[in-house]
Design an enzyme around this catalytic site. Structure first.
Site, short mmCIF file in Angstrom:
data_model
loop_
_atom_site.label_atom_id
_atom_site.label_comp_id
_atom_site.label_asym_id
_atom_site.label_seq_id
_atom_site.Cartn_x
_atom_site.Cartn_y
_atom_site.Cartn_z
CB CYS A 87 88.99 49.61 -18.41
SG CYS A 87 90.41 49.62 -19.49
CB CYS A 169 92.08 47.11 -19.44
SG CYS A 169 90.93 47.94 -20.55
#
Ligand code: N1C
Length: 265
Positions: A87, A169
């Site tokens: 992420c 993400c």
């Protein structure tokens, strides 16, 4: 009596297209890059079966009409290559490929698509097959505009770009080119595929870095209408838009090539 040598033109082996043909030694380059990536660049992937990946890659387009390529053709290849990007570490780009890759080369924990296995293998290559032959066509391949948009190369990039965006993400970043008029281009892969395949449940913010070429006059910036368009699209997806002109770490990379310029002093 002299025997004349009969000469005739060989009939074309494949259909003739408007674009350049498959890159010479395509398969060897593909396999070599797979081994370089999995053995040297990311040794944690050293158990990857490059032979299998290479075969799945060519099976996606050999013996097929190169203007009838589909996402399904690349499905077996995609299934062999799942790679997770942490992420906050995804970097998209549009019309700024060199600069974005210069940046991830230095900032090793950020990933463009070409810093993942499939992007690394295919970057800069051309390939196509032919429905009437099991060989690659090294003579010509469909031109995106003049022949067909669903050609084997474009469909590949659409397919891998879509997955790259779906997998992202946290905070995602994009390097955009502020020295062209359509800095955010809705028809580009970034504008057409990646933005629409971001999952708002996973991606809360997109940060755009609008970079101006050092030697040219800036044409677009964060306040321009094309960037506002991007902001509106993200708003409908509930993704926060943040924009910065000439983000300094990237600017400094441009300055390496132009250290005397006033903006670099
Ligand atoms: O159409 P673009 O840029 O907006 O595509 C860039 C965007 C990036 O964020 C990548 O994740 O889409 C992905 N991508 C590639 O990684 C890629 N590598 C090579 C899309 N296209 C890619 N290519 C080739 O460059 C491909 O042939 C495609 O048509 C061009 C797109 O470059 P662009 O217009 O600068």
């Amino acid at each position: 009596v002299s025997v004349g040598i009969l000469m005739w033109r060989q009939p074309p082996k494949h259909k003739e297209w408007k674009g350049p043909g498959t890159t010479a030694h395509f398969y060897e380059i593909l396999l070599g890059r797979c081994y370089t990536y999995t053995q040297v660049v990311r040794p944690e992937l050293r158990h990857t079966d490059c032979q299998k990946i290479g075969k799945a890659f060519t099976s996606a387009f050999l013996s097929k009409d190169p203007c009838g390529s589909t996402e399904q053709d690349y499905r077996p290849l995609m299934e062999l290559t799942t790679q997770t990007v942490p992420c906050d570490k995804t970097l998209f780009w549009s019309k700024s490929s060199e600069l974005a890759h210069d940046y991830t080369w230095v900032q090793r924990d950020m990933y463009t698509l070409e810093d993942t296995l499939l992007g690394y293998m295919a970057d800069g290559l051309k390939w196509c097959g032919d429905s009437g032959s099991s060989e690659m066509n090294y003579q010509s391949c469909p031109h995106w505009r003049e022949d067909c948009s669903n050609n084997s190369v474009s469909v590949f990039w659409n397919t891998v770009s879509k997955r790259f965006a779906e997998d992202a993400c946290g905070v995602v970043h994009v390097v955009l080119n502020g020295s062209i008029s359509n800095t955010f281009d809705e028809k580009s892969t970034f504008g057409r595929v990646e933005v629409f395949n971001l999952h708002p449940e996973k991606v809360h913010t997109l940060k755009a870095w609008v970079m101006h070429n050092i030697e040219s006059v800036p044409s677009d910036s964060c306040s321009s209408s094309s960037l506002n368009n991007l902001k509106q699209i993200l708003k409908t997806k509930n993704i926060i838009f943040v924009c910065q002109n000439n983000y300094r770490p990237v600017r400094l990379l441009q300055c390496v090539k132009n250290p005397e310029h006033s903006s670099c002093r």
